[in-house]
Design a protein around this motif. Structure first.
Motif, mmCIF file in Angstrom:
data_model
loop_
_atom_site.group_PDB
_atom_site.id
_atom_site.type_symbol
_atom_site.label_atom_id
_atom_site.label_comp_id
_atom_site.label_asym_id
_atom_site.label_seq_id
_atom_site.Cartn_x
_atom_site.Cartn_y
_atom_site.Cartn_z
ATOM 1 N N ALA A 97 0.834 -1.204 0.000
ATOM 2 C CA ALA A 97 0.000 0.000 0.000
ATOM 3 C C ALA A 97 0.868 1.253 0.000
ATOM 4 N N PHE A 98 1.918 1.282 0.803
ATOM 5 C CA PHE A 98 2.786 2.454 0.883
ATOM 6 C C PHE A 98 3.703 2.572 -0.337
ATOM 7 N N ALA A 99 4.034 1.461 -0.966
ATOM 8 C CA ALA A 99 4.909 1.494 -2.145
ATOM 9 C C ALA A 99 4.186 2.072 -3.360
ATOM 10 N N GLU A 100 2.851 1.961 -3.385
ATOM 11 C CA GLU A 100 2.079 2.467 -4.517
ATOM 12 C C GLU A 100 2.262 3.981 -4.650
ATOM 13 N N GLY A 101 2.907 4.386 -5.722
ATOM 14 C CA GLY A 101 3.186 5.795 -5.955
ATOM 15 C C GLY A 101 4.388 6.316 -5.192
ATOM 16 N N GLY A 102 5.028 5.448 -4.416
ATOM 17 C CA GLY A 102 6.186 5.852 -3.624
ATOM 18 C C GLY A 102 7.492 5.422 -4.261
ATOM 19 N N THR A 103 8.559 5.496 -3.486
ATOM 20 C CA THR A 103 9.895 5.120 -3.952
ATOM 21 C C THR A 103 10.443 4.035 -3.040
ATOM 22 N N VAL A 104 10.731 2.882 -3.620
ATOM 23 C CA VAL A 104 11.250 1.755 -2.852
ATOM 24 C C VAL A 104 12.761 1.905 -2.690
ATOM 25 N N THR A 105 13.219 1.807 -1.445
ATOM 26 C CA THR A 105 14.645 1.827 -1.132
ATOM 27 C C THR A 105 15.176 0.405 -1.050
ATOM 28 N N MET A 106 14.382 -0.471 -0.414
ATOM 29 C CA MET A 106 14.734 -1.892 -0.285
ATOM 30 C C MET A 106 13.450 -2.699 -0.399
ATOM 31 N N GLN A 107 13.425 -3.608 -1.347
ATOM 32 C CA GLN A 107 12.265 -4.485 -1.528
ATOM 33 C C GLN A 107 11.986 -5.251 -0.243
ATOM 34 N N LEU A 108 10.722 -5.503 0.016
ATOM 35 C CA LEU A 108 10.343 -6.317 1.170
ATOM 36 C C LEU A 108 10.853 -7.727 0.931
ATOM 37 N N GLN A 109 11.648 -8.238 1.872
ATOM 38 C CA GLN A 109 12.284 -9.541 1.686
ATOM 39 C C GLN A 109 12.690 -10.138 3.026
ATOM 40 N N GLU A 110 13.060 -11.399 2.998
ATOM 41 C CA GLU A 110 13.575 -12.043 4.192
ATOM 42 C C GLU A 110 15.013 -11.591 4.405
ATOM 43 N N THR A 111 15.362 -11.376 5.667
ATOM 44 C CA THR A 111 16.736 -11.032 6.045
ATOM 45 C C THR A 111 17.152 -11.974 7.160
ATOM 46 N N PHE A 112 18.368 -11.849 7.635
ATOM 47 C CA PHE A 112 18.821 -12.728 8.711
ATOM 48 C C PHE A 112 18.083 -12.448 10.028
ATOM 49 N N TRP A 113 17.499 -11.255 10.200
ATOM 50 C CA TRP A 113 16.784 -10.922 11.433
ATOM 51 C C TRP A 113 15.257 -10.884 11.259
ATOM 52 N N ALA A 114 14.791 -10.897 10.008
ATOM 53 C CA ALA A 114 13.364 -10.687 9.797
ATOM 54 C C ALA A 114 12.772 -11.649 8.774
ATOM 55 N N HIS A 115 11.512 -12.037 9.029
ATOM 56 C CA HIS A 115 10.763 -12.792 8.017
ATOM 57 C C HIS A 115 10.547 -11.893 6.803
ATOM 58 N N MET A 119 12.179 -1.121 2.983
ATOM 59 C CA MET A 119 12.225 0.317 3.222
ATOM 60 C C MET A 119 11.692 1.044 1.995
ATOM 61 N N LEU A 120 10.967 2.131 2.242
ATOM 62 C CA LEU A 120 10.416 2.915 1.135
ATOM 63 C C LEU A 120 10.031 4.295 1.632
ATOM 64 N N THR A 121 9.793 5.167 0.692
ATOM 65 C CA THR A 121 9.218 6.471 0.976
ATOM 66 C C THR A 121 7.891 6.513 0.244
ATOM 67 N N ASP A 122 6.808 6.760 0.982
ATOM 68 C CA ASP A 122 5.489 6.735 0.354
ATOM 69 C C ASP A 122 5.263 7.968 -0.517
ATOM 70 N N ARG A 123 4.144 8.020 -1.192
ATOM 71 C CA ARG A 123 3.853 9.104 -2.134
ATOM 72 C C ARG A 123 3.687 10.459 -1.457
ATOM 73 N N PHE A 124 3.581 10.467 -0.124
ATOM 74 C CA PHE A 124 3.450 11.716 0.625
ATOM 75 C C PHE A 124 4.803 12.221 1.132
ATOM 76 N N PRO A 127 9.233 8.491 4.976
ATOM 77 C CA PRO A 127 10.071 7.288 4.893
ATOM 78 C C PRO A 127 9.603 6.239 5.908
ATOM 79 N N TRP A 128 9.468 5.011 5.466
ATOM 80 C CA TRP A 128 8.994 3.903 6.303
ATOM 81 C C TRP A 128 9.975 2.747 6.279
ATOM 82 N N MET A 129 10.066 2.027 7.389
ATOM 83 C CA MET A 129 10.685 0.707 7.461
ATOM 84 C C MET A 129 9.595 -0.239 7.931
ATOM 85 N N ILE A 130 9.414 -1.324 7.209
ATOM 86 C CA ILE A 130 8.439 -2.351 7.578
ATOM 87 C C ILE A 130 9.252 -3.556 8.036
#
Length: 138
Positions: A97-115, A119-124, A127-130
């Motif tokens: 939802a936040f990526a729509e019209g925004g700018t993705v910094t890092m695609q949502l993905q699995e990492t060593f610490w997270a399922h 990271m992205l900046t929404d259209r407004f 900047p968000w980290m999920i």
């Protein structure tokens, strides 16, 4: 004590907060325009309906914001509003939802610490980290 991020927008605070309310399942507790307050005399007439103060309750947390008066706004940078979720599907829904019209910094993905982490900046301009963390080893 509580810690509440306060965002400043360039005239689109109301739209952003209505979007955040819907996407995050929160409730807008305040959406006060300049109009009708002493602050109205300090902004141009076309700015009177812009937001002087907004408050969004999300669970036990609060996000606050306003529209910066013309010439006083600055791009949001040097921080991210971080959402920590337990459900990877919910992380995906919010990220998408936040990526729509925004700018993705890092695609949502699995990492060593997270399922899921992204990271992205929404259209407004926010900047968000999920982050959907994996259980930490003791």
């Amino acid at each position: 004590m509580s810690l509440n991020p306060y965002l400043t927008f360039d005239g689109n605070c109301e739209e952003a907060f209505k979007t955040y309310e819907k996407v995050l399942g929160g409730k807008i507790l305040a959406m006060m325009p300049h109009e009708g307050t002493p602050a109205a005399e300090h902004v141009p007439a076309e700015w009177h309906k812009k937001i002087l103060h907004a408050r969004l309750q999300i669970g036990d947390d609060v996000l606050m914001a306003s529209d910066a008066p013309p010439g006083r706004g600055e791009k949001m940078q040097g921080f991210s509003v971080t959402l920590v979720l337990k459900d990877p599907k919910e992380a995906e829904r919010i990220y998408d939802a936040f990526a729509e019209g925004g700018t993705v910094t890092m695609q949502l993905q699995e990492t060593f610490w997270a399922h899921k982490f992204g990271m992205l900046t929404d259209r407004f301009g926010t900047p968000w980290m999920i982050n959907c963390e994996k259980p930490m080893a003791a």
